[in-house]
Design an enzyme around this catalytic site. Structure first.
Site, PDB file in Angstrom:
ATOM      1  N   ALA A   1     -29.360  -8.923  34.773  1.00 23.40           N
ATOM      2  CA  ALA A   1     -29.034  -7.473  34.713  1.00 23.40           C
ATOM      3  C   ALA A   1     -29.690  -6.649  34.094  1.00 23.40           C
ATOM      4  O   ALA A   1     -29.452  -5.768  33.633  1.00 23.40           O
ATOM      5  CB  ALA A   1     -27.581  -7.333  34.987  1.00 23.40           C
TER       6      ALA A   1
ATOM      7  N   ASN B   1     -40.668   0.445  31.897  1.00 25.57           N
ATOM      8  CA  ASN B   1     -41.577  -0.506  31.282  1.00 25.57           C
ATOM      9  C   ASN B   1     -43.181   0.118  31.056  1.00 25.57           C
ATOM     10  O   ASN B   1     -43.837  -0.654  30.447  1.00 25.57           O
ATOM     11  CB  ASN B   1     -42.010  -1.583  32.458  1.00 25.57           C
ATOM     12  CG  ASN B   1     -42.901  -0.921  33.585  1.00 25.57           C
ATOM     13  OD1 ASN B   1     -42.622  -0.022  34.166  1.00 25.57           O
ATOM     14  ND2 ASN B   1     -43.664  -1.879  33.921  1.00 25.57           N
TER      15      ASN B   1
ATOM     16  N   LYS C   1     -36.469  -2.526  28.014  1.00 22.81           N
ATOM     17  CA  LYS C   1     -36.638  -1.703  29.076  1.00 22.81           C
ATOM     18  C   LYS C   1     -35.827  -0.812  29.124  1.00 22.81           C
ATOM     19  O   LYS C   1     -36.123   0.254  29.624  1.00 22.81           O
ATOM     20  CB  LYS C   1     -37.105  -2.599  30.121  1.00 22.81           C
ATOM     21  CG  LYS C   1     -38.448  -3.353  29.938  1.00 22.81           C
ATOM     22  CD  LYS C   1     -38.721  -4.031  31.381  1.00 22.81           C
ATOM     23  CE  LYS C   1     -39.831  -4.899  31.230  1.00 22.81           C
ATOM     24  NZ  LYS C   1     -40.211  -5.645  32.667  1.00 22.81           N
TER      25      LYS C   1
ATOM     26  N   GLY D   1     -44.259 -14.504  39.640  1.00 19.67           N
ATOM     27  CA  GLY D   1     -44.239 -13.151  38.884  1.00 19.67           C
ATOM     28  C   GLY D   1     -45.537 -12.602  38.676  1.00 19.67           C
ATOM     29  O   GLY D   1     -45.680 -11.332  37.966  1.00 19.67           O
TER      30      GLY D   1
ATOM     31  N   TYR E   1     -44.129 -15.035  34.532  1.00 22.14           N
ATOM     32  CA  TYR E   1     -45.349 -15.223  35.031  1.00 22.14           C
ATOM     33  C   TYR E   1     -46.349 -16.221  34.181  1.00 22.14           C
ATOM     34  O   TYR E   1     -47.376 -16.420  34.123  1.00 22.14           O
ATOM     35  CB  TYR E   1     -46.215 -13.925  35.132  1.00 22.14           C
ATOM     36  CG  TYR E   1     -46.406 -13.316  33.886  1.00 22.14           C
ATOM     37  CD1 TYR E   1     -47.487 -13.553  33.116  1.00 22.14           C
ATOM     38  CD2 TYR E   1     -45.421 -12.004  33.619  1.00 22.14           C
ATOM     39  CE1 TYR E   1     -47.760 -12.973  31.940  1.00 22.14           C
ATOM     40  CE2 TYR E   1     -45.698 -11.393  32.411  1.00 22.14           C
ATOM     41  CZ  TYR E   1     -46.889 -11.806  31.753  1.00 22.14           C
ATOM     42  OH  TYR E   1     -46.995 -11.082  30.523  1.00 22.14           O
TER      43      TYR E   1
ATOM     44  N   ASP F   1     -20.036  -7.760  32.238  1.00 19.00           N
ATOM     45  CA  ASP F   1     -19.984  -6.411  32.168  1.00 19.00           C
ATOM     46  C   ASP F   1     -21.215  -5.626  32.509  1.00 19.00           C
ATOM     47  O   ASP F   1     -21.231  -4.820  33.129  1.00 19.00           O
ATOM     48  CB  ASP F   1     -19.557  -5.802  30.830  1.00 19.00           C
ATOM     49  CG  ASP F   1     -18.098  -6.429  30.466  1.00 19.00           C
ATOM     50  OD1 ASP F   1     -17.280  -6.510  31.463  1.00 19.00           O
ATOM     51  OD2 ASP F   1     -17.662  -6.305  29.583  1.00 19.00           O
TER      52      ASP F   1
ATOM     53  N   GLY G   1     -33.558  -5.169  32.150  1.00 22.20           N
ATOM     54  CA  GLY G   1     -34.692  -3.960  32.697  1.00 22.20           C
ATOM     55  C   GLY G   1     -35.160  -4.408  33.807  1.00 22.20           C
ATOM     56  O   GLY G   1     -35.322  -3.903  34.761  1.00 22.20           O
TER      57      GLY G   1
END
Length: 516
Positions: free
Chosen positions: A372, A316, A295, A482, A461, A398, A374
């Site tokens: 952290a 997406n 993503k 989800g 999901y 990072d 997409g």
């Protein structure tokens, strides 16, 4: 809508003739037009008796195959005995007999002499190792045609999805009926899209007897509706790695048909984005969903990026603009996830206070984000836009730090997540694959910490209700699946895929709760 003439074939590899007969009837019941009988799989094969039993009991046309080991089969015996068995199958009235290029000329000639007018000879070639060039594949097909075959069959084992357009080109320009596909998971779309390019047949496995890289008969008939795929069908694909978990085809394909839109949505296992976008500029492929882990990286392959996706630095959804073929990146994840969370908070507020809150439900709340990537970026930017304070955890410190800075939030080390003490009324959002099928017993935080959160959201999901949500519910938190995010982002994608046609939201919701 114009129907495809491509037949659906079920390959049967039972070890006994009795089970072959049972499977033939199962295949017919599940939607097969023809079955492929793998004689090399039958233990103690007795040519005349076994062939007559199959032909006497067949409920639909049959293809007899006696595949030698060098072509991926199980037969290791005398070559002449194998050829005689195939010749006998033709004499006894088989609908189709498949033979390899090595013995094709003799079998074709014998069949012509004794032909009764309806049986067909399929000449096949199985290419092992590196996939040849388009020109070399054309030469192989020409060699098979020169034997006088009624139908030719070419099977490769693609190491990368970028090799499949060679198959599509052959299918669209071959002068005789052609069966052409790639085996394995990376070749899946060569099966599903065969009708679009004029393939003679497509393979589907019977339920409970799955074959790697081959969709089930039920999915071909019900999910993909391959008999409705034709040369004008627009192709949409999920670009991801892995893709096996995706429920996208089970949702988008029925919605296309419900909306009378000639499109098909397929899973595309992509190993290398650069190679993929260099090879798939075809106008046939008009849009893509983008999944794990692409993503963020896919932004670099878009000609234009919608401002929201640009600010999130993750997309997406990609649409190929019809006017110039350029790729435009969008993000439908952000609003999908955030509105799902907001609606759950508003519903809870109304149930307690009897009236709607005047302030945005996320304003001033701590938003604890795990992941952290997409999906995480979409959640972080969405939460910040609603006035939440974002705290980011990720295995890659990072990457977490970079995202936290982008949303004026704070970063914490992943190993500190279990002992982290959130503020009262905090939101926990999982944007990692932890807990996804098949590893459904995993959870990104400790059970004990879940009681500290007002609401827990899980972007996973599959399954519908993850272990994280089950444990959070026990701890007294509001839970948001989800599945709700998946539905809402799919609504946004449908509107983009169809150039503004409005998605049938309730129909989509019914599919999700029935099929997922």
């Amino acid at each position: 809508m114009k129907k495809s003439s491509t037949m659906i074939c079920a390959p049967l590899m039972a070890e006994t003739i009795e089970k072959m007969v049972i499977q033939m009837h199962q295949a017919k019941a599940q939607g097969a037009d023809v079955v492929e009988i793998r004689l090399d799989c039958v233990l103690d094969f007795q040519p005349r008796n076994d062939l007559e039993t199959i032909l006497r009991n067949k409920p639909l046309p049959v293809i007899f195959v006696f595949r030698p080991k060098q072509d991926g089969g199980l037969y290791v015996g005398d070559q002449q005995a194998r050829v005689e068995a195939l010749h006998l199958a033709a004499e006894l009235g088989a609908d189709y007999v498949e033979c390899d290029l090595m013995v094709a000329s003799k079998l074709v000639e014998e069949n012509k002499i004794n032909r009764n007018g309806h049986r067909k000879i399929i000449v096949s070639s199985y290419v092992n190792g590196v996939t040849p060039s388009e020109e070399e594949l054309s030469q192989i097909v020409a060699s098979m045609q020169s034997t006088g075959a009624d139908i030719v069959k070419l099977v490769i084992n693609a190491a990368d999805i970028t090799e499949l357009p060679r198959i599509f080109h052959l299918l669209s320009c071959c002068q005789v009926p052609l069966i052409a596909y790639s085996s394995g998971e990376r070749g899946l779309i060569s099966q599903i899209l065969s009708p679009k390019y004029g393939g003679f047949l497509v393979y589907g496995s019977i339920e409970g007897d799955s074959v790697p890289g081959i969709p089930t008969l039920v999915n071909l008939r019900e999910a993909y509706k391959v008999h409705c795929i034709n040369e004008e069908t627009k192709v949409f694909g999920l670009v991801s790695k892995p893709v096996g978990h995706s429920k996208g085809p089970l949702l988008h394909n029925p919605v296309f048909r419900h909306s009378n839109f000639n499109g098909v949505y397929v899973p595309m296992l992509v190993d290398d984005l650069l190679k993929f976008f260099n090879v798939y500029p075809s106008p046939d492929f008009v849009g893509f969903s983008v999944g794990i882990p692409y993503k963020e990286a896919v932004i670099g392959f878009c000609d234009e990026v919608h401002p929201l996706a640009q600010s999130i630095a993750a997309a997406n959804t990609i649409i190929r603009r019809p006017s110039d073929g350029e790729l435009i990146g969008y993000n439908t994840d952000c609003e999908a996830a955030i509105t799902a969370i907001e609606d759950a908070l508003l519903k809870e507020h109304i149930s307690i206070n009897g009236k709607t809150s005047l302030s945005p439900p996320l304003n001033g709340k701590m938003f604890v984000l795990v992941g952290a990537g997409g999906a995480g970026r979409a959640l972080a930017f969405g939460a910040r836009s609603r006035g939440a304070h974002v705290v980011v955890f990720d295995i890659d410190y990072d990457r977490a730090k970079s995202l936290a800075c982008a949303v004026n939030g704070e970063v914490r080390r992943f190993e500190d997540l279990d002992k982290f003490q959130p503020k009262k009324g905090a939101i926990l959002a999982n944007a990692t694959p932890i807990g996804m099928h098949p590893s459904t017993d995993r959870i990104p935080v400790s059970d004990a910490s879940l009681g500290d959160y007002q609401l827990v959201f899980d972007s996973v999901y599959n399954p519908k209700k993850t272990r994280l949500l089950k444990e959070a519910e026990v701890a007294g938190a509001i839970v948001v699946s989800g599945v709700e995010m998946f539905l809402r982002q799919a609504v946004g994608q449908f509107n983009l895929f169809t150039d503004g046609q409005q998605a049938p939201v309730e129909f989509m919701r019914e599919i999700i709760w029935e099929k997922f």
